[in-house]
Design an enzyme around this catalytic site. Structure first.
Site, PDB file in Angstrom:
ATOM      1  N   HIS A  36       0.947   5.255   1.193  1.00  0.00           N
ATOM      2  CA  HIS A  36       0.074   6.344   1.919  1.00  0.00           C
ATOM      3  C   HIS A  36       0.196   7.688   1.248  1.00  0.00           C
ATOM      4  CE1 HIS A  36       0.710   3.985   5.899  1.00  0.00           C
ATOM      5  NE2 HIS A  36       1.419   3.511   5.397  1.00  0.00           N
TER       6      HIS A  36
ATOM      7  N   HIS B 102       0.955  -1.325   0.059  1.00  0.00           N
ATOM      8  CA  HIS B 102      -0.009  -0.052   0.071  1.00  0.00           C
ATOM      9  C   HIS B 102       0.789   1.196   0.080  1.00  0.00           C
ATOM     10  CE1 HIS B 102       0.735  -1.166   4.172  1.00  0.00           C
ATOM     11  NE2 HIS B 102       0.798   0.147   4.356  1.00  0.00           N
TER      12      HIS B 102
HETATM   13  P1  AMP Z   1       1.941   0.369   7.336  1.00  0.00           P
HETATM   14  O1  AMP Z   1       2.292   0.281   8.698  1.00  0.00           O
HETATM   15  O2  AMP Z   1       2.601   1.028   6.160  1.00  0.00           O
HETATM   16  O3  AMP Z   1       1.672  -1.120   6.960  1.00  0.00           O
HETATM   17  O4  AMP Z   1       0.653   1.262   7.529  1.00  0.00           O
HETATM   18  C1  AMP Z   1      -0.604   0.588   7.755  1.00  0.00           C
HETATM   19  C2  AMP Z   1      -1.594   1.733   7.699  1.00  0.00           C
HETATM   20  O5  AMP Z   1      -3.070   1.145   7.801  1.00  0.00           O
HETATM   21  C3  AMP Z   1      -1.733   2.568   8.976  1.00  0.00           C
HETATM   22  O6  AMP Z   1      -1.376   3.742   8.676  1.00  0.00           O
HETATM   23  C4  AMP Z   1      -2.963   2.190   9.723  1.00  0.00           C
HETATM   24  O7  AMP Z   1      -3.333   3.314  10.406  1.00  0.00           O
HETATM   25  C5  AMP Z   1      -3.969   1.674   8.704  1.00  0.00           C
HETATM   26  N1  AMP Z   1      -4.881   0.890   8.952  1.00  0.00           N
HETATM   27  C6  AMP Z   1      -4.932  -0.049   9.754  1.00  0.00           C
HETATM   28  N2  AMP Z   1      -6.170  -0.741   9.661  1.00  0.00           N
HETATM   29  C7  AMP Z   1      -6.687  -0.002   8.960  1.00  0.00           C
HETATM   30  C8  AMP Z   1      -8.203  -0.245   8.301  1.00  0.00           C
HETATM   31  N3  AMP Z   1      -9.070  -1.099   9.147  1.00  0.00           N
HETATM   32  N4  AMP Z   1      -8.799   0.717   7.586  1.00  0.00           N
HETATM   33  C9  AMP Z   1      -8.105   1.784   7.267  1.00  0.00           C
HETATM   34  N5  AMP Z   1      -6.832   1.875   7.751  1.00  0.00           N
HETATM   35  C10 AMP Z   1      -6.415   1.074   8.460  1.00  0.00           C
END
Ligand code: AMP
Length: 143
Positions: free
Chosen positions: A105, A103
Site C-alpha cells: 500500500h 501487495h
Molecule cells: P489488504 O487488506 O492489505 O489485503 O488490502 C487489500 C486492499 O485492496 C484494500 O485496501 C482494498 O480496499 C483493496 N481492494 C480490494 N479490491 C480491490 C479492487 N478490485 N481494486 C482495487 N483495490 C481493491
C-alpha cells in the site's frame, strides 16, 4: 500459511479479467488505485509473480518491487501535493490482510488528516480517476 489461490482479486486484475485504474506497469509489477482508499490517492503495487504475501515471496522479486514502490510513492506525493507517504504491507488475516496476493500500500498523507479505516468505504470513482491521471502525469515527468 495458506496456499496461493489463483482466483484472488489481484490475480484476476493481473490477468485482465476485472478492471482497475492502472497507473504503472512493467515486466515485474503493476500499480493501481485502491478502490477503498484510506487517504486521497491510496494506491497498491502488486508484483506479477504469485505469492500470498511477503513471507513466501521469492526474495529476488522484492528488490524490483520496492524500487517500484519508491517510484510510485515519489510520484503520488508530488502529484497529489501530499506532506508524507505511509507504506503498509499486511501478512495473514491476523495482520489485516484481505487479498491474498502480495501487495504494498502507498498511502499519501496530509498534515492533520487521519487515515480512513482499512477497506472500509469505496471512494468516488471520478476522484480515483482524477488522482490516477495526476499520478500518471507525475510519472511521465522526471522525478
Ligand atoms: P489488504 O487488506 O492489505 O489485503 O488490502 C487489500 C486492499 O485492496 C484494500 O485496501 C482494498 O480496499 C483493496 N481492494 C480490494 N479490491 C480491490 C479492487 N478490485 N481494486 C482495487 N483495490 C481493491
Amino acid at each position: 500459511m495458506i496456499e496461493y489461490q489463483t482466483d484472488n482479486i489481484f490475480a484476476k486484475i493481473l490477468r485482465g479479467e476485472i478492471p482497475c485504474e492502472k497507473v504503472f506497469e512493467d515486466n515485474n509489477s503493476i500499480a493501481f488505485m485502491d478502490i477503498m482508499p484510506q487517504s486521497n490517492g491510496h494506491l497498491l503495487v502488486v508484483p506479477k509473480s504469485p505469492s500470498v504475501g511477503l513471507l513466501d515471496a521469492d526474495s529476488t522479486i522484492l528488490g524490483n518491487l520496492f524500487t517500484t514502490v519508491q517510484k510510485l510513492a515519489r510520484a503520488a506525493k508530488q502529484a497529489l501535493d501530499a506532506d508524507g507517504v505511509t507504506i503498509m504491507q499486511f501478512n495473514g488475516s491476523a495482520a489485516g490482510q484481505t487479498v491474498f496476493h502480495l501487495h504494498v500500500h502507498i498511502i499519501p498523507r496530509y498534515e492533520g488528516v487521519s487515515l480512513h479505516h482499512h477497506g472500509a468505504a469505496p471512494a468516488d470513482p471520478e476522484v480515483i480517476k482524477s488522482n490516477a491521471a495526476k499520478i500518471r502525469a507525475a510519472l511521465s515527468s522526471k522525478i
